[in-house]
Design a protein around this motif. Structure first.
Motif, mmCIF file in Angstrom:
data_model
loop_
_atom_site.group_PDB
_atom_site.id
_atom_site.type_symbol
_atom_site.label_atom_id
_atom_site.label_comp_id
_atom_site.label_asym_id
_atom_site.label_seq_id
_atom_site.Cartn_x
_atom_site.Cartn_y
_atom_site.Cartn_z
ATOM 1 N N SER A 177 -6.774 -11.363 0.036
ATOM 2 C CA SER A 177 -5.411 -11.011 -0.365
ATOM 3 C C SER A 177 -4.706 -12.169 -1.068
ATOM 4 O O SER A 177 -4.026 -11.985 -2.085
ATOM 5 C CB SER A 177 -4.607 -10.552 0.847
ATOM 6 O OG SER A 177 -4.454 -11.598 1.791
ATOM 7 N N PRO A 232 -9.190 -2.802 -3.792
ATOM 8 C CA PRO A 232 -7.992 -3.263 -4.500
ATOM 9 C C PRO A 232 -7.868 -2.613 -5.873
ATOM 10 O O PRO A 232 -8.863 -2.452 -6.590
ATOM 11 C CB PRO A 232 -8.214 -4.777 -4.628
ATOM 12 C CG PRO A 232 -9.697 -4.938 -4.606
ATOM 13 C CD PRO A 232 -10.230 -3.845 -3.717
ATOM 14 N N HIS A 291 -0.287 -7.399 -10.767
ATOM 15 C CA HIS A 291 0.079 -6.440 -9.724
ATOM 16 C C HIS A 291 -1.204 -5.973 -9.046
ATOM 17 O O HIS A 291 -2.254 -5.864 -9.700
ATOM 18 C CB HIS A 291 0.795 -5.210 -10.306
ATOM 19 C CG HIS A 291 2.039 -5.539 -11.072
ATOM 20 N ND1 HIS A 291 3.231 -5.845 -10.469
ATOM 21 C CD2 HIS A 291 2.262 -5.605 -12.408
ATOM 22 C CE1 HIS A 291 4.146 -6.080 -11.391
ATOM 23 N NE2 HIS A 291 3.575 -5.947 -12.579
ATOM 24 N N TRP A 292 -1.132 -5.691 -7.749
ATOM 25 C CA TRP A 292 -2.262 -5.034 -7.106
ATOM 26 C C TRP A 292 -1.795 -4.204 -5.914
ATOM 27 O O TRP A 292 -0.922 -4.608 -5.154
ATOM 28 C CB TRP A 292 -3.350 -6.026 -6.700
ATOM 29 C CG TRP A 292 -3.059 -6.943 -5.543
ATOM 30 C CD1 TRP A 292 -2.310 -8.084 -5.551
ATOM 31 C CD2 TRP A 292 -3.557 -6.802 -4.206
ATOM 32 N NE1 TRP A 292 -2.299 -8.675 -4.315
ATOM 33 C CE2 TRP A 292 -3.056 -7.916 -3.461
ATOM 34 C CE3 TRP A 292 -4.381 -5.883 -3.553
ATOM 35 C CZ2 TRP A 292 -3.348 -8.114 -2.110
ATOM 36 C CZ3 TRP A 292 -4.672 -6.085 -2.201
ATOM 37 C CH2 TRP A 292 -4.162 -7.172 -1.496
ATOM 38 N N ASP A 293 -2.353 -3.016 -5.835
ATOM 39 C CA ASP A 293 -2.151 -2.104 -4.710
ATOM 40 C C ASP A 293 -3.526 -1.860 -4.104
ATOM 41 O O ASP A 293 -4.468 -2.606 -4.383
ATOM 42 C CB ASP A 293 -1.483 -0.806 -5.180
ATOM 43 C CG ASP A 293 -0.091 -1.037 -5.749
ATOM 44 O OD1 ASP A 293 0.589 -1.979 -5.288
ATOM 45 O OD2 ASP A 293 0.320 -0.285 -6.655
ATOM 46 N N LYS A 344 0.906 0.771 -1.371
ATOM 47 C CA LYS A 344 1.538 -0.173 -2.280
ATOM 48 C C LYS A 344 1.353 -1.576 -1.721
ATOM 49 O O LYS A 344 1.128 -1.757 -0.527
ATOM 50 C CB LYS A 344 3.019 0.158 -2.436
ATOM 51 C CG LYS A 344 3.276 1.469 -3.160
ATOM 52 C CD LYS A 344 4.773 1.704 -3.335
ATOM 53 C CE LYS A 344 5.036 3.004 -4.094
ATOM 54 N NZ LYS A 344 6.488 3.248 -4.255
ATOM 55 N N ASN A 345 1.491 -2.560 -2.586
ATOM 56 C CA ASN A 345 1.214 -3.934 -2.187
ATOM 57 C C ASN A 345 1.981 -4.358 -0.938
ATOM 58 O O ASN A 345 1.413 -4.960 -0.025
ATOM 59 C CB ASN A 345 1.543 -4.883 -3.354
ATOM 60 C CG ASN A 345 1.124 -6.303 -3.082
ATOM 61 O OD1 ASN A 345 1.840 -7.058 -2.440
ATOM 62 N ND2 ASN A 345 -0.059 -6.665 -3.555
ATOM 63 N N THR A 386 -6.072 -3.354 -9.270
ATOM 64 C CA THR A 386 -5.365 -4.384 -10.026
ATOM 65 C C THR A 386 -4.900 -3.808 -11.359
ATOM 66 O O THR A 386 -5.648 -3.102 -12.042
ATOM 67 C CB THR A 386 -6.272 -5.593 -10.262
ATOM 68 O OG1 THR A 386 -7.542 -5.155 -10.779
ATOM 69 C CG2 THR A 386 -6.531 -6.332 -8.953
ATOM 70 N N ARG A 403 -2.022 -7.781 5.442
ATOM 71 C CA ARG A 403 -2.861 -8.855 4.917
ATOM 72 C C ARG A 403 -3.916 -9.310 5.924
ATOM 73 O O ARG A 403 -5.044 -9.619 5.560
ATOM 74 C CB ARG A 403 -2.009 -10.067 4.544
ATOM 75 C CG ARG A 403 -1.067 -10.001 3.333
ATOM 76 C CD ARG A 403 -1.569 -9.215 2.206
ATOM 77 N NE ARG A 403 -0.972 -9.617 0.924
ATOM 78 C CZ ARG A 403 -0.179 -8.830 0.213
ATOM 79 N NH1 ARG A 403 0.144 -7.636 0.659
ATOM 80 N NH2 ARG A 403 0.269 -9.218 -0.969
ATOM 81 N N ASP A 463 -3.221 -12.338 -4.804
ATOM 82 C CA ASP A 463 -1.821 -12.702 -5.007
ATOM 83 C C ASP A 463 -1.683 -13.795 -6.057
ATOM 84 O O ASP A 463 -0.691 -13.836 -6.792
ATOM 85 C CB ASP A 463 -1.202 -13.186 -3.685
ATOM 86 C CG ASP A 463 -0.990 -12.061 -2.681
ATOM 87 O OD1 ASP A 463 -0.965 -10.890 -3.095
ATOM 88 O OD2 ASP A 463 -0.868 -12.362 -1.479
#
Length: 325
Positions: free
Chosen positions: A35, A58, A44-46, A10-11, A60, A16, A39
């Motif tokens: 990263s 990534p 959202h991105w995980d 999860k994000n 998204t 980072r 952001d």
């Protein structure tokens, strides 16, 4: 590589520092995958990673009606898998299959190093990017310009258009909004919100290069925004008014970026395009097509598909009856 070696994060679980180190030291690392860039532009991105961030990917997505829908954010061209060596078909397939089923459907744009020769279970289509080798001097690069670019540069000189450096990205973005932006479905207010947030981030990191074209009276008529990353200079935004188009200002701006970075960077990344006229313009500088894949992901359970088909059938029946047929 088997999917079992791939870990979903999860994000908030993403390191980072390790992530950005991998992007910066990958054979196919791209600005879009840093990263802080994600952001700025992704709702959202995980992520999927292997080992100690040897390979990263990534994910998204947006959330709509309680569903996680995959998408490529505004101001992003290519994401996908990043590693020290170009990933094999097996690796690309393993990562795509490792995307958790909670992400029901959508499309993700991978990068040019993720080209699949075996399509397997995924629907893939190639998109167009144009790149130019700029390791030569600007004089040599100009010898390879097409007739349309050469003519535009002549018009710019004739009209006394000149280029100045700037730190104001708003001129270029707002000019794009007022002109070309109105012609493109993907440049709604959401796009500009992402663009402004991204430009502020890039400004803080001192990664923006902005050139503006002015007429003989000193009025702004066009602008270009570029960002250096690794061995590339990426052309991120062109904005031009009617006078700028008429006087060849856009060609003069691209030429000015090439003159600045020729022999300093290896590649000028024109960022596209699938739009034929835009691709023709960038190809006029001597660039060549570098395809990258867009993959369609479908993880919708069959029960939901059946339910959606029943609802559709019911709605069609209701509409037919209400129409008197």
């Amino acid at each position: 590589m088997s999917a079992s070696t791939i870990t979903f994060l999860k994000n908030k679980e993403i390191d980072r520092e390790k992530w950005d180190y991998r992007i910066e030291n990958s054979c196919n690392g791209t600005l879009y995958a840093m990263s802080w860039y994600l952001d700025a532009v992704a709702e959202h991105w995980d992520a999927l990673v292997t080992g100690d961030y040897e390979t990263v990917f990534p994910i998204t997505y947006v959330k709509k009606l309680g569903m996680n829908i995959l998408y490529t954010p505004d101001c992003v061209q290519q994401l996908g898998i990043f590693s020290q060596q170009q990933p094999s078909d097996e690796t690309v397939t393993a990562f795509l299959k490792a995307i958790p089923k909670r992400f029901l459907f959508g499309k993700l744009q991978l990068n040019s190093g993720n080209v699949l020769t075996q399509l397997g279970d995924f629907q893939i289509k190639n998109r167009v990017n144009i790149e130019l080798d700029i390791r030569s001097s600007i004089d040599i690069l100009r010898k390879n310009y097409g007739r349309n670019i050469t003519e535009n540069l002549r018009k710019a000189r004739k009209n006394k258009v000149y280029v100045r450096e700037s730190d104001n990205f708003r001129n270029t973005i707002e000019t794009y909004r007022a002109h070309k932006g109105k012609e493109r479905y993907y440049t709604g207010e959401k796009y500009y919100k992402s663009a402004y947030k991204l430009m502020e981030t890039l400004t803080a990191k001192r990664l923006l290069v902005i050139h503006e074209a002015c007429n003989a009276e000193g009025d702004f008529i066009a602008g270009i925004i570029a960002a250096p990353f690794k061995n590339k200079i990426v052309l991120m935004q062109l904005g031009c008014n009617a006078e700028g188009y008429r006087t060849g200002a856009t060609s003069l701006l691209v030429d000015s970026i090439l003159a600045r970075f020729a022999e300093k960077k290896e590649i000028c990344d024109f960022e596209g395009s699938n739009t034929e006229s835009v691709a023709y313009f960038y190809a006029g500088f001597g660039g060549h097509i570098v395809p990258y894949p867009e993959v369609t992901i479908e993880n919708i359970p069959k029960t939901i598909i059946k339910m959606m088909l029943k609802v559709k059938k019911h709605l069609l029946l209701v509409l037919t009856r209400s129409s008197g047929f």
